[in-house]
Design a protein around this motif. Structure first.
Motif, PDB file in Angstrom:
ATOM      1  N   GLU A 140       0.818  -1.213   0.000  1.00  0.00           N
ATOM      2  CA  GLU A 140       0.000   0.000   0.000  1.00  0.00           C
ATOM      3  C   GLU A 140       0.854   1.266   0.000  1.00  0.00           C
ATOM      4  OE1 GLU A 140      -0.718  -2.654   1.686  1.00  0.00           O
ATOM      5  OE2 GLU A 140      -2.742  -3.179   1.050  1.00  0.00           O
ATOM      6  N   PHE A 141       2.035   1.191   0.639  1.00  0.00           N
ATOM      7  CA  PHE A 141       2.882   2.369   0.702  1.00  0.00           C
ATOM      8  C   PHE A 141       3.421   2.727  -0.681  1.00  0.00           C
ATOM      9  CE2 PHE A 141       6.313   5.175   1.929  1.00  0.00           C
ATOM     10  CZ  PHE A 141       5.749   5.860   2.987  1.00  0.00           C
ATOM     11  N   SER A 142       3.803   1.719  -1.448  1.00  0.00           N
ATOM     12  CA  SER A 142       4.327   2.016  -2.784  1.00  0.00           C
ATOM     13  C   SER A 142       3.211   2.530  -3.691  1.00  0.00           C
ATOM     14  CB  SER A 142       5.025   0.796  -3.388  1.00  0.00           C
ATOM     15  OG  SER A 142       4.142  -0.277  -3.484  1.00  0.00           O
ATOM     16  N   ILE A 143       1.983   2.058  -3.464  1.00  0.00           N
ATOM     17  CA  ILE A 143       0.846   2.584  -4.223  1.00  0.00           C
ATOM     18  C   ILE A 143       0.615   4.058  -3.875  1.00  0.00           C
ATOM     19  CG2 ILE A 143      -1.669   2.472  -4.468  1.00  0.00           C
ATOM     20  CD1 ILE A 143      -1.420  -0.559  -4.333  1.00  0.00           C
ATOM     21  N   ALA A 144       0.703   4.363  -2.580  1.00  0.00           N
ATOM     22  CA  ALA A 144       0.520   5.742  -2.130  1.00  0.00           C
ATOM     23  C   ALA A 144       1.591   6.654  -2.728  1.00  0.00           C
ATOM     24  CB  ALA A 144       0.542   5.814  -0.604  1.00  0.00           C
ATOM     25  N   GLU A 145       2.823   6.167  -2.764  1.00  0.00           N
ATOM     26  CA  GLU A 145       3.913   6.954  -3.353  1.00  0.00           C
ATOM     27  C   GLU A 145       3.662   7.209  -4.833  1.00  0.00           C
ATOM     28  OE1 GLU A 145       7.402   4.626  -2.288  1.00  0.00           O
ATOM     29  OE2 GLU A 145       8.183   6.396  -1.251  1.00  0.00           O
ATOM     30  N   ILE A 165      -5.754  -4.471  -2.387  1.00  0.00           N
ATOM     31  CA  ILE A 165      -5.430  -3.350  -1.505  1.00  0.00           C
ATOM     32  C   ILE A 165      -6.227  -3.425  -0.209  1.00  0.00           C
ATOM     33  CG2 ILE A 165      -5.641  -0.847  -1.226  1.00  0.00           C
ATOM     34  CD1 ILE A 165      -5.024  -0.557  -4.162  1.00  0.00           C
ATOM     35  N   ASP A 166      -5.547  -3.216   0.896  1.00  0.00           N
ATOM     36  CA  ASP A 166      -6.203  -3.078   2.178  1.00  0.00           C
ATOM     37  C   ASP A 166      -6.514  -1.588   2.361  1.00  0.00           C
ATOM     38  OD1 ASP A 166      -6.794  -2.609   4.840  1.00  0.00           O
ATOM     39  OD2 ASP A 166      -5.335  -4.051   5.594  1.00  0.00           O
ATOM     40  N   PRO A 167      -7.818  -1.214   2.372  1.00  0.00           N
ATOM     41  CA  PRO A 167      -8.181   0.204   2.397  1.00  0.00           C
ATOM     42  C   PRO A 167      -7.608   0.941   3.607  1.00  0.00           C
ATOM     43  CG  PRO A 167     -10.112  -1.165   2.015  1.00  0.00           C
ATOM     44  CD  PRO A 167      -8.995  -2.090   2.348  1.00  0.00           C
ATOM     45  N   GLU A 168      -7.603   0.282   4.747  1.00  0.00           N
ATOM     46  CA  GLU A 168      -7.078   0.927   5.964  1.00  0.00           C
ATOM     47  C   GLU A 168      -5.580   1.147   5.858  1.00  0.00           C
ATOM     48  OE1 GLU A 168      -8.105  -0.666   9.772  1.00  0.00           O
ATOM     49  OE2 GLU A 168     -10.185  -0.970   9.169  1.00  0.00           O
ATOM     50  N   ALA A 169      -4.882   0.150   5.337  1.00  0.00           N
ATOM     51  CA  ALA A 169      -3.438   0.268   5.170  1.00  0.00           C
ATOM     52  C   ALA A 169      -3.101   1.375   4.177  1.00  0.00           C
ATOM     53  CB  ALA A 169      -2.838  -1.054   4.710  1.00  0.00           C
ATOM     54  N   LEU A 170      -3.921   1.492   3.130  1.00  0.00           N
ATOM     55  CA  LEU A 170      -3.683   2.527   2.133  1.00  0.00           C
ATOM     56  C   LEU A 170      -3.925   3.911   2.726  1.00  0.00           C
ATOM     57  CD1 LEU A 170      -2.944   3.223  -0.789  1.00  0.00           C
ATOM     58  CD2 LEU A 170      -5.376   3.098  -1.348  1.00  0.00           C
ATOM     59  N   ALA A 171      -5.004   4.056   3.509  1.00  0.00           N
ATOM     60  CA  ALA A 171      -5.304   5.334   4.141  1.00  0.00           C
ATOM     61  C   ALA A 171      -4.177   5.734   5.095  1.00  0.00           C
ATOM     62  CB  ALA A 171      -6.640   5.257   4.885  1.00  0.00           C
ATOM     63  N   LEU A 172      -3.671   4.759   5.839  1.00  0.00           N
ATOM     64  CA  LEU A 172      -2.552   5.004   6.767  1.00  0.00           C
ATOM     65  C   LEU A 172      -1.295   5.426   6.014  1.00  0.00           C
ATOM     66  CD1 LEU A 172      -2.532   2.211   9.497  1.00  0.00           C
ATOM     67  CD2 LEU A 172      -2.251   4.671   9.849  1.00  0.00           C
ATOM     68  N   ALA A 173      -1.006   4.711   4.941  1.00  0.00           N
ATOM     69  CA  ALA A 173       0.180   5.009   4.140  1.00  0.00           C
ATOM     70  C   ALA A 173       0.092   6.412   3.562  1.00  0.00           C
ATOM     71  CB  ALA A 173       0.331   3.981   3.021  1.00  0.00           C
ATOM     72  N   TRP A 174      -1.109   6.780   3.095  1.00  0.00           N
ATOM     73  CA  TRP A 174      -1.300   8.104   2.512  1.00  0.00           C
ATOM     74  C   TRP A 174      -1.076   9.191   3.564  1.00  0.00           C
ATOM     75  CZ3 TRP A 174      -1.309  10.090  -2.120  1.00  0.00           C
ATOM     76  CH2 TRP A 174      -1.748  11.408  -2.298  1.00  0.00           C
ATOM     77  N   ARG A 175      -1.612   8.933   4.763  1.00  0.00           N
ATOM     78  CA  ARG A 175      -1.458   9.905   5.835  1.00  0.00           C
ATOM     79  C   ARG A 175       0.014  10.060   6.232  1.00  0.00           C
ATOM     80  NH1 ARG A 175      -5.822   8.418   9.646  1.00  0.00           N
ATOM     81  NH2 ARG A 175      -4.234   7.709  11.080  1.00  0.00           N
ATOM     82  N   ALA A 176       0.699   8.940   6.330  1.00  0.00           N
ATOM     83  CA  ALA A 176       2.116   8.967   6.710  1.00  0.00           C
ATOM     84  C   ALA A 176       2.938   9.692   5.656  1.00  0.00           C
ATOM     85  CB  ALA A 176       2.633   7.542   6.902  1.00  0.00           C
ATOM     86  N   VAL A 199      -7.970  13.780   1.653  1.00  0.00           N
ATOM     87  CA  VAL A 199      -8.679  12.521   1.916  1.00  0.00           C
ATOM     88  C   VAL A 199      -8.661  11.626   0.679  1.00  0.00           C
ATOM     89  CG1 VAL A 199     -10.892  11.500   2.549  1.00  0.00           C
ATOM     90  CG2 VAL A 199     -10.181  13.669   3.569  1.00  0.00           C
ATOM     91  N   LEU A 200      -8.259  10.414   0.889  1.00  0.00           N
ATOM     92  CA  LEU A 200      -8.181   9.447  -0.204  1.00  0.00           C
ATOM     93  C   LEU A 200      -9.401   8.527  -0.168  1.00  0.00           C
ATOM     94  CD1 LEU A 200      -4.941   7.366  -0.917  1.00  0.00           C
ATOM     95  CD2 LEU A 200      -7.198   6.748  -1.685  1.00  0.00           C
ATOM     96  N   ALA A 201     -10.169   8.550  -1.243  1.00  0.00           N
ATOM     97  CA  ALA A 201     -11.327   7.649  -1.339  1.00  0.00           C
ATOM     98  C   ALA A 201     -10.981   6.510  -2.284  1.00  0.00           C
ATOM     99  CB  ALA A 201     -12.541   8.420  -1.845  1.00  0.00           C
ATOM    100  N   LEU A 202     -11.278   5.309  -1.846  1.00  0.00           N
ATOM    101  CA  LEU A 202     -10.917   4.130  -2.633  1.00  0.00           C
ATOM    102  C   LEU A 202     -12.155   3.384  -3.099  1.00  0.00           C
ATOM    103  CD1 LEU A 202      -8.801   2.023  -3.635  1.00  0.00           C
ATOM    104  CD2 LEU A 202      -8.992   0.960  -1.386  1.00  0.00           C
ATOM    105  N   GLU A 203     -12.202   3.142  -4.405  1.00  0.00           N
ATOM    106  CA  GLU A 203     -13.282   2.313  -4.952  1.00  0.00           C
ATOM    107  C   GLU A 203     -12.651   1.016  -5.424  1.00  0.00           C
ATOM    108  OE1 GLU A 203     -15.715   2.079  -9.101  1.00  0.00           O
ATOM    109  OE2 GLU A 203     -15.340   4.084  -8.306  1.00  0.00           O
TER     110      GLU A 203
END
Ligand SMILES: [Zn+2]
Length: 115
Positions: free
Chosen positions: A3-8, A37-48, A59-63
């Motif tokens: 998820e972190f590499s996706i956020a990057e 993708i784990d939505p929570e992990a992605l939201a966390l990664a985006w915030r970090a 705010v990142l919305a995931l569909e």
């Protein structure tokens, strides 16, 4: 972390599209099931990732697209959030297919436009 590499990757895309002086408030992403993708992990990664950045607070919305299932026995087809599923008609295990799609759908941008 996947998820972190996706956020990057997303942040890079967003910065490529952001108008000068624009501040990112939100973005929406569509991801195929095969991205897993784990939505929570992605939201966390985006915030970090955006913590000390101009994109902070956005705010990142995931569909998420569902898995597509096909039954080898009766030819039935259905979609599900689960990768492993059995045919509702004949009970055979399905052959799941998921997309690897990862698309930035939209961005919500705020600009300091005087007047
Ligand atoms: Zn079947």
């Amino acid at each position: 972390m996947h998820e972190f590499s996706i956020a990057e990757h997303l942040l890079g895309q967003v910065r490529g599209h952001l108008p000068p002086g624009g501040r990112l408030r939100g973005l929406s992403l569509r991801a195929g099931a095969a991205q897993a993708i784990d939505p929570e992990a992605l939201a966390l990664a985006w915030r970090a990732l955006t913590e000390d950045q101009p994109e902070r607070g956005s705010v990142l919305a995931l569909e998420r697209l569902p898995w597509r299932h096909a039954c080898a026995g009766c030819g039935g087809a259905w979609t599900s959030d689960e990768a492993l599923d059995a045919c509702g008609a004949c009970g055979l295990p399905s052959r799941p297919r998921g997309d690897f799609e990862l698309t930035l759908l939209s961005m919500e941008v705020e600009t300091d436009d005087p007047g």
